[in-house]
Scaffold this motif. Sequence first.
Motif, PDB file in Angstrom:
ATOM      1  N   PRO A 150      -8.766   2.515  18.907  1.00 41.75           N
ATOM      2  CA  PRO A 150      -9.456   2.835  17.654  1.00 41.75           C
ATOM      3  C   PRO A 150      -9.752   4.318  17.489  1.00 41.75           C
ATOM      4  N   ASP A 151      -9.617   5.095  18.577  1.00 40.48           N
ATOM      5  CA  ASP A 151      -9.835   6.535  18.496  1.00 40.48           C
ATOM      6  C   ASP A 151      -8.592   7.287  18.049  1.00 40.48           C
ATOM      7  N   ALA A 152      -7.465   6.581  17.874  1.00 41.35           N
ATOM      8  CA  ALA A 152      -6.219   7.226  17.469  1.00 41.35           C
ATOM      9  C   ALA A 152      -6.248   7.566  15.980  1.00 41.35           C
ATOM     10  N   ILE A 153      -5.385   8.494  15.581  1.00 40.42           N
ATOM     11  CA  ILE A 153      -5.195   8.803  14.165  1.00 40.42           C
ATOM     12  C   ILE A 153      -3.804   8.332  13.770  1.00 40.42           C
ATOM     13  N   ILE A 154      -3.700   7.713  12.606  1.00 41.65           N
ATOM     14  CA  ILE A 154      -2.424   7.223  12.092  1.00 41.65           C
ATOM     15  C   ILE A 154      -2.121   7.969  10.797  1.00 41.65           C
ATOM     16  N   LEU A 155      -1.093   8.796  10.818  1.00 43.33           N
ATOM     17  CA  LEU A 155      -0.716   9.565   9.638  1.00 43.33           C
ATOM     18  C   LEU A 155       0.229   8.730   8.777  1.00 43.33           C
ATOM     19  N   ARG A 156      -0.095   8.630   7.489  1.00 47.29           N
ATOM     20  CA  ARG A 156       0.713   7.832   6.563  1.00 47.29           C
ATOM     21  C   ARG A 156       1.405   8.734   5.544  1.00 47.29           C
ATOM     22  N   PRO A 157       2.586   9.250   5.854  1.00 49.77           N
ATOM     23  CA  PRO A 157       3.312  10.084   4.887  1.00 49.77           C
ATOM     24  C   PRO A 157       4.017   9.231   3.842  1.00 49.77           C
ATOM     25  N   ARG A 158       4.402   9.868   2.766  1.00 46.86           N
ATOM     26  CA  ARG A 158       5.115   9.184   1.682  1.00 46.86           C
ATOM     27  C   ARG A 158       6.388   9.955   1.348  1.00 46.86           C
ATOM     28  N   PRO A 210      -9.550  16.086  17.201  1.00 46.43           N
ATOM     29  CA  PRO A 210      -9.564  14.773  17.856  1.00 46.43           C
ATOM     30  C   PRO A 210     -10.678  13.852  17.373  1.00 46.43           C
ATOM     31  N   GLU A 211     -11.633  14.394  16.640  1.00 49.30           N
ATOM     32  CA  GLU A 211     -12.718  13.560  16.127  1.00 49.30           C
ATOM     33  C   GLU A 211     -12.290  12.716  14.921  1.00 49.30           C
ATOM     34  N   VAL A 212     -11.159  13.090  14.304  1.00 43.42           N
ATOM     35  CA  VAL A 212     -10.664  12.346  13.142  1.00 43.42           C
ATOM     36  C   VAL A 212      -9.833  11.168  13.636  1.00 43.42           C
ATOM     37  N   ARG A 213     -10.170   9.990  13.188  1.00 37.14           N
ATOM     38  CA  ARG A 213      -9.486   8.781  13.654  1.00 37.14           C
ATOM     39  C   ARG A 213      -9.169   7.864  12.483  1.00 37.14           C
ATOM     40  N   GLY A 214      -8.329   6.872  12.761  1.00 36.28           N
ATOM     41  CA  GLY A 214      -7.956   5.924  11.721  1.00 36.28           C
ATOM     42  C   GLY A 214      -6.839   6.458  10.852  1.00 36.28           C
ATOM     43  N   PRO A 215      -6.483   5.735   9.785  1.00 37.70           N
ATOM     44  CA  PRO A 215      -5.379   6.163   8.923  1.00 37.70           C
ATOM     45  C   PRO A 215      -5.757   7.343   8.036  1.00 37.70           C
ATOM     46  N   VAL A 216      -4.791   8.256   7.863  1.00 45.41           N
ATOM     47  CA  VAL A 216      -4.960   9.424   6.993  1.00 45.41           C
ATOM     48  C   VAL A 216      -3.672   9.600   6.184  1.00 45.41           C
ATOM     49  N   ASN A 217      -3.783   9.596   4.870  1.00 42.10           N
ATOM     50  CA  ASN A 217      -2.622   9.828   4.016  1.00 42.10           C
ATOM     51  C   ASN A 217      -2.125  11.262   4.161  1.00 42.10           C
ATOM     52  N   VAL A 218      -0.805  11.434   4.094  1.00 38.24           N
ATOM     53  CA  VAL A 218      -0.214  12.767   4.194  1.00 38.24           C
ATOM     54  C   VAL A 218       0.826  12.930   3.091  1.00 38.24           C
ATOM     55  N   ALA A 219       0.656  13.957   2.275  1.00 39.18           N
ATOM     56  CA  ALA A 219       1.633  14.266   1.227  1.00 39.18           C
ATOM     57  C   ALA A 219       1.412  15.694   0.759  1.00 39.18           C
ATOM     58  N   ASP A 220       2.404  16.230   0.074  1.00 40.50           N
ATOM     59  CA  ASP A 220       2.239  17.538  -0.543  1.00 40.50           C
ATOM     60  C   ASP A 220       1.195  17.438  -1.649  1.00 40.50           C
ATOM     61  N   ALA A 221       0.505  18.531  -1.890  1.00 39.59           N
ATOM     62  CA  ALA A 221      -0.549  18.525  -2.898  1.00 39.59           C
ATOM     63  C   ALA A 221       0.001  18.289  -4.301  1.00 39.59           C
ATOM     64  N   THR A 222       1.260  18.674  -4.537  1.00 44.27           N
ATOM     65  CA  THR A 222       1.875  18.512  -5.851  1.00 44.27           C
ATOM     66  C   THR A 222       2.753  17.276  -5.890  1.00 44.27           C
ATOM     67  N   PRO A 223       2.386  16.255  -6.672  1.00 48.98           N
ATOM     68  CA  PRO A 223       3.250  15.073  -6.805  1.00 48.98           C
ATOM     69  C   PRO A 223       4.540  15.442  -7.537  1.00 48.98           C
ATOM     70  N   ARG A 224       5.609  14.735  -7.216  1.00 46.71           N
ATOM     71  CA  ARG A 224       6.897  14.988  -7.856  1.00 46.71           C
ATOM     72  C   ARG A 224       7.616  13.675  -8.101  1.00 46.71           C
ATOM     73  N   SER A 225       8.565  13.708  -8.995  1.00 53.92           N
ATOM     74  CA  SER A 225       9.375  12.523  -9.265  1.00 53.92           C
ATOM     75  C   SER A 225      10.697  12.635  -8.522  1.00 53.92           C
ATOM     76  N   PRO A 226      11.352  11.496  -8.255  1.00 51.50           N
ATOM     77  CA  PRO A 226      12.697  11.559  -7.660  1.00 51.50           C
ATOM     78  C   PRO A 226      13.647  12.403  -8.509  1.00 51.50           C
ATOM     79  N   ARG A 227      13.500  12.323  -9.836  1.00 53.62           N
ATOM     80  CA  ARG A 227      14.345  13.133 -10.715  1.00 53.62           C
ATOM     81  C   ARG A 227      14.159  14.619 -10.429  1.00 53.62           C
TER      82      ARG A 227
END
Length: 314
Positions: A150-158, A210-227
């Motif tokens: 439970p002390d691990a961090i899980i990075l969730r990229p998109r 190391p104090e940050v644990r659990g899932p953390v979303n990861v993405a660029d600050a600017t959203p973009r479309s596939p196009r």
Amino acid sequence: MRIAVTGGTGFVGGAVVRGLAARGHSVLALGRSAAGPDAVEYARWDLGLDDPPPVGLSSCDAVVHAAAHVAAWGDEQEFHAVTVTGTARVLDAMDPGARLVVIGSSSVYVPDGRRGSYRESDAPLEPRRYLGPYPRAKAAQERLVAARRPDAIILRPRAVWGPGDRTLLPRIESRVRSGRLVLPDGGRHRMSTTHIESLTTAVVAALEHPEVRGPVNVADATPRSPRELLVALFAARNEPLRIVGVPGRLADGAAFALESTYRLAGTRREPPITRYAISALVAPVMLDLARLHAELGIRPDVNLVLKAEQLAGT
């Protein structure tokens, strides 16, 4: 710091290895390939097999677990063996006091069209909710890590992209015919995307906090479309590209019919389109980045035109 990186010969793991080595860390890269990255220590370890762990893993100060079976289609048992059972082997072999950074996936979210953005608590992690074996395995991996570390961090990229990408942009580009590409809804929906440098930056920050644990979303600050991504990439190559849109519901229906046909035929080949691939590549999933920005203290972003030019030149 002495850091082990699983999946060290893959797209994400390889970038992490290079990034950590460039920052002066002692890196032990682990992977299935016979040969590993240059300038770092390498050991072959196939997490899909019951092989003994490499010497030195248990003495590392941290482990970045990037290894997983990545595909849009395939045998459920193979996904589970590598992604879930393989993770259990990593947990058994590493020092229980070492920092653990798991490269997870935003595929654990189930797009429902009702949320403006997805917070870390919005992932159901329920097998029956997912469209394919990859997100089911990543959800099972998260449940395992939460129970044992439970002390691990899980990075969730998109939608990770950049030099060395073997999945996202190559998969879309393979559908281009004579400069013409068909995308659900024309690929117009903006979504969270993650350049590989942004993900590497997040890994470094996770090791430094190391104090940050659990899932953390990861993405660029600017959203973009596939196009946007594809137009920029093809423009950097001076290649023509015309994107033709088809209704998203029509694409989903066609994918469902193809999946059913392939299952009935008992073939292991991947259908031309799958519901998971459509969801992963063009669904308008926006990630809430509050934890990334506030708790890890980073706000990664990239210049799309510049990165497209760099990618075109690789």
